[in-house]
Design a protein around this motif. Structure first.
Motif, PDB file in Angstrom:
ATOM      1  N   LYS A   2      40.830  44.105  51.911  1.00  0.00           N
ATOM      2  CA  LYS A   2      41.028  42.811  51.289  1.00  0.00           C
ATOM      3  C   LYS A   2      41.562  41.812  52.315  1.00  0.00           C
ATOM      4  CE  LYS A   2      41.927  44.633  46.658  1.00  0.00           C
ATOM      5  NZ  LYS A   2      42.958  44.918  45.625  1.00  0.00           N
ATOM      6  N   ASP A  48      37.074  40.326  48.803  1.00  0.00           N
ATOM      7  CA  ASP A  48      38.204  40.130  47.885  1.00  0.00           C
ATOM      8  C   ASP A  48      39.349  39.442  48.620  1.00  0.00           C
ATOM      9  OD1 ASP A  48      36.964  41.362  45.698  1.00  0.00           O
ATOM     10  OD2 ASP A  48      37.536  43.349  46.414  1.00  0.00           O
ATOM     11  N   GLY A  50      43.095  37.458  48.170  1.00  0.00           N
ATOM     12  CA  GLY A  50      44.261  36.965  47.449  1.00  0.00           C
ATOM     13  C   GLY A  50      44.801  35.754  48.177  1.00  0.00           C
ATOM     14  N   GLU A  61      43.197  25.163  44.467  1.00  0.00           N
ATOM     15  CA  GLU A  61      42.308  25.796  43.491  1.00  0.00           C
ATOM     16  C   GLU A  61      41.093  24.915  43.185  1.00  0.00           C
ATOM     17  OE1 GLU A  61      44.191  27.498  40.058  1.00  0.00           O
ATOM     18  OE2 GLU A  61      46.019  27.960  41.183  1.00  0.00           O
ATOM     19  N   ASP A  66      36.593  29.661  42.532  1.00  0.00           N
ATOM     20  CA  ASP A  66      36.647  31.128  42.456  1.00  0.00           C
ATOM     21  C   ASP A  66      36.212  31.796  43.755  1.00  0.00           C
ATOM     22  OD1 ASP A  66      33.909  30.684  42.478  1.00  0.00           O
ATOM     23  OD2 ASP A  66      33.533  31.615  40.521  1.00  0.00           O
ATOM     24  N   LYS A  73      35.511  36.479  46.279  1.00  0.00           N
ATOM     25  CA  LYS A  73      36.155  36.512  44.976  1.00  0.00           C
ATOM     26  C   LYS A  73      37.635  36.256  45.209  1.00  0.00           C
ATOM     27  CE  LYS A  73      37.063  39.456  40.955  1.00  0.00           C
ATOM     28  NZ  LYS A  73      36.890  40.810  40.370  1.00  0.00           N
ATOM     29  N   VAL A  74      38.119  35.086  44.786  1.00  0.00           N
ATOM     30  CA  VAL A  74      39.479  34.656  45.096  1.00  0.00           C
ATOM     31  C   VAL A  74      40.389  34.841  43.894  1.00  0.00           C
ATOM     32  CG1 VAL A  74      40.925  32.677  45.725  1.00  0.00           C
ATOM     33  CG2 VAL A  74      38.734  33.027  46.877  1.00  0.00           C
ATOM     34  N   THR A  75      41.545  35.446  44.142  1.00  0.00           N
ATOM     35  CA  THR A  75      42.611  35.587  43.148  1.00  0.00           C
ATOM     36  C   THR A  75      43.824  34.820  43.657  1.00  0.00           C
ATOM     37  OG1 THR A  75      41.844  37.789  42.475  1.00  0.00           O
ATOM     38  CG2 THR A  75      44.123  37.202  41.946  1.00  0.00           C
ATOM     39  N   TYR A  76      44.375  33.931  42.829  1.00  0.00           N
ATOM     40  CA  TYR A  76      45.499  33.095  43.255  1.00  0.00           C
ATOM     41  C   TYR A  76      46.821  33.775  42.918  1.00  0.00           C
ATOM     42  CZ  TYR A  76      41.992  29.555  44.036  1.00  0.00           C
ATOM     43  OH  TYR A  76      40.897  28.884  44.503  1.00  0.00           O
ATOM     44  N   ILE A  77      47.733  33.750  43.891  1.00  0.00           N
ATOM     45  CA  ILE A  77      49.037  34.396  43.764  1.00  0.00           C
ATOM     46  C   ILE A  77      50.101  33.328  44.010  1.00  0.00           C
ATOM     47  CG2 ILE A  77      50.553  36.207  44.634  1.00  0.00           C
ATOM     48  CD1 ILE A  77      47.970  37.602  45.700  1.00  0.00           C
ATOM     49  N   TYR A  95      48.454  43.010  43.843  1.00  0.00           N
ATOM     50  CA  TYR A  95      47.060  42.659  44.134  1.00  0.00           C
ATOM     51  C   TYR A  95      46.491  43.536  45.241  1.00  0.00           C
ATOM     52  CZ  TYR A  95      43.004  40.273  45.980  1.00  0.00           C
ATOM     53  OH  TYR A  95      41.734  40.016  46.443  1.00  0.00           O
TER      54      TYR A  95
END
Length: 355
Positions: A2, A48, A50, A61, A66, A73-77, A95
């Motif tokens: 990741k 992937d 984060g 954002e 996304d 594939k982005v995940t916001y923390i 994550y």
């Protein structure tokens, strides 16, 4: 594998631009610095991501979404406040899980990307791998000390008396062992959990910490001078492309990019330079190493070695250079002020006035 991309921070060295905009979204050659990093991550085969975000989370954002525009594939923390790079690893624990990961500082710029570094890490899989580069003044960086064989034996964060000129570049590769290290350290005198301390903990624990010294181009785009320098370097690598309108009274010389919808009227553009879509340059000169973003207006002026952000206008101000101009800015001449001399002179005085 990741990626953990750090996109928080206040960007104090780029104020006043960063009072109203995330430092990672300031454009280089009309593309956000952050986007270059995300493209490098995708090119390395990582999907992937984060993303650590702070006060500018909404803007980040909106720009990144996304991540699909980059093949990611982005995940916001969310990070409540910037408490150090190791703190970012700490809050991303759930994550990241037990995956290896690359940590990438979103305001860093590395020519050539990180594919080779990631491939090397995947092949050898040390516990940690850091990037180093030689700098003129290492006191502003994390600094590495190597033994005669090139092994990392010590790290210091912004030391007053650096033991080498090898600064840490904002890209790190880790196995899950780093999670134990970030939990083991205490905040520094700055009140932050330093990633240098966490890596030093690995070294002291006899973990396998390796380094790669890069000789290519790297910049931390944290101040105006570095932003302009990165902009210059990126523009030098662009190919000439004229998609917009250039009238017969205008001249474009060298590596000039005129985006579709831009108009050049009775003007001279000397590359490398890029003119964004919807921008109008009229009766003006745009010199080398200049990026003018979309929907700007430059009239009766000269601009060189500068970055102009979107929706700004420059009118009748003579010459501007080495400048970073934000969004929705208006630059116009100051009103003329009549000049006069008010004198009280004694007898037999002699006065010379040059204006």
């Amino acid at each position: 594998m990741k990626a953990l991309v750090l996109s928080g921070g206040a960007g104090t060295r780029l104020r006043p631009i960063t009072h109203t905009s995330a430092k990672q979204l300031v454009p280089v050659a009309n593309k956000a610095v952050l986007f270059y990093g995300l493209e490098s991550i995708a090119e390395a085969g990582i999907t992937d991501v984060g993303m650590i975000v702070g006060d500018t989370a909404a803007e980040i954002e909106e720009a990144v979404g996304d991540g699909s525009q980059f093949g990611l594939k982005v995940t916001y923390i969310p990070q409540e406040r910037p408490l150090g790079l190791a703190h970012a690893v700490l809050i991303a624990r759930d994550y990241l899980g037990d995956d290896d990961f690359v940590m990438y500082l979103g305001d860093n710029f590395i020519v050539g990307g990180i594919t080779g570094l990631v491939d090397e890490f995947r092949s050898n899989r040390p516990d940690a791998q850091i990037l180093l580069t030689r700098v003129a003044d290492p006191r502003a960086f994390g600094v590495a000390e190597l033994d005669p064989s090139g092994q990392v034996i010590g790290l210091e964060e912004k030391p007053d008396r650096p033991k080498s000129d090898l600064a840490l570049v904002g890209v790190y590769l880790f196995t899950p062992l780093i999670h134990d290290a970030v939990r083991a350290i205490e905040p520094s005198w700055r009140g932050e959990l330093e990633i240098t301390h966490a890596i030093q903990h690995l070294i002291d624990s006899r973990a396998d910490v390796r380094c790669t010294v890069i000789t290519g181009y790297w910049k931390d785009t944290g101040n105006v001078g570095d932003m302009l320098e990165v902009n210059r370097m990126v523009l030098e690598g662009m190919d000439r492309r004229i998609d917009g309108e250039v009238d017969a009274a205008s001249e474009t010389i060298g590596r000039v990019v005129v985006e579709e919808g831009a108009r050049i009227i009775d003007s001279r553009i000397v590359g490398p330079a890029v003119i964004g879509s919807g921008t109008v340059i009229r009766n003006s000169y745009v010199g080398p190493f200049t990026s003018i973003a979309e929907n700007c207006r430059v009239t009766d002026s000269e601009v060189e070695f500068s970055i102009v952000l979107r929706d700004s206008s420059i009118q009748g101000v003579g010459r501007i250079e080495s400048s970073l101009i934000g969004r929705h800015v208006e630059v116009t001449p100051a009103p003329s002020v009549p000049s006069a001399h008010r004198l009280v002179l004694g007898d037999h005085s002699k006065v010379q006035i040059t204006s």
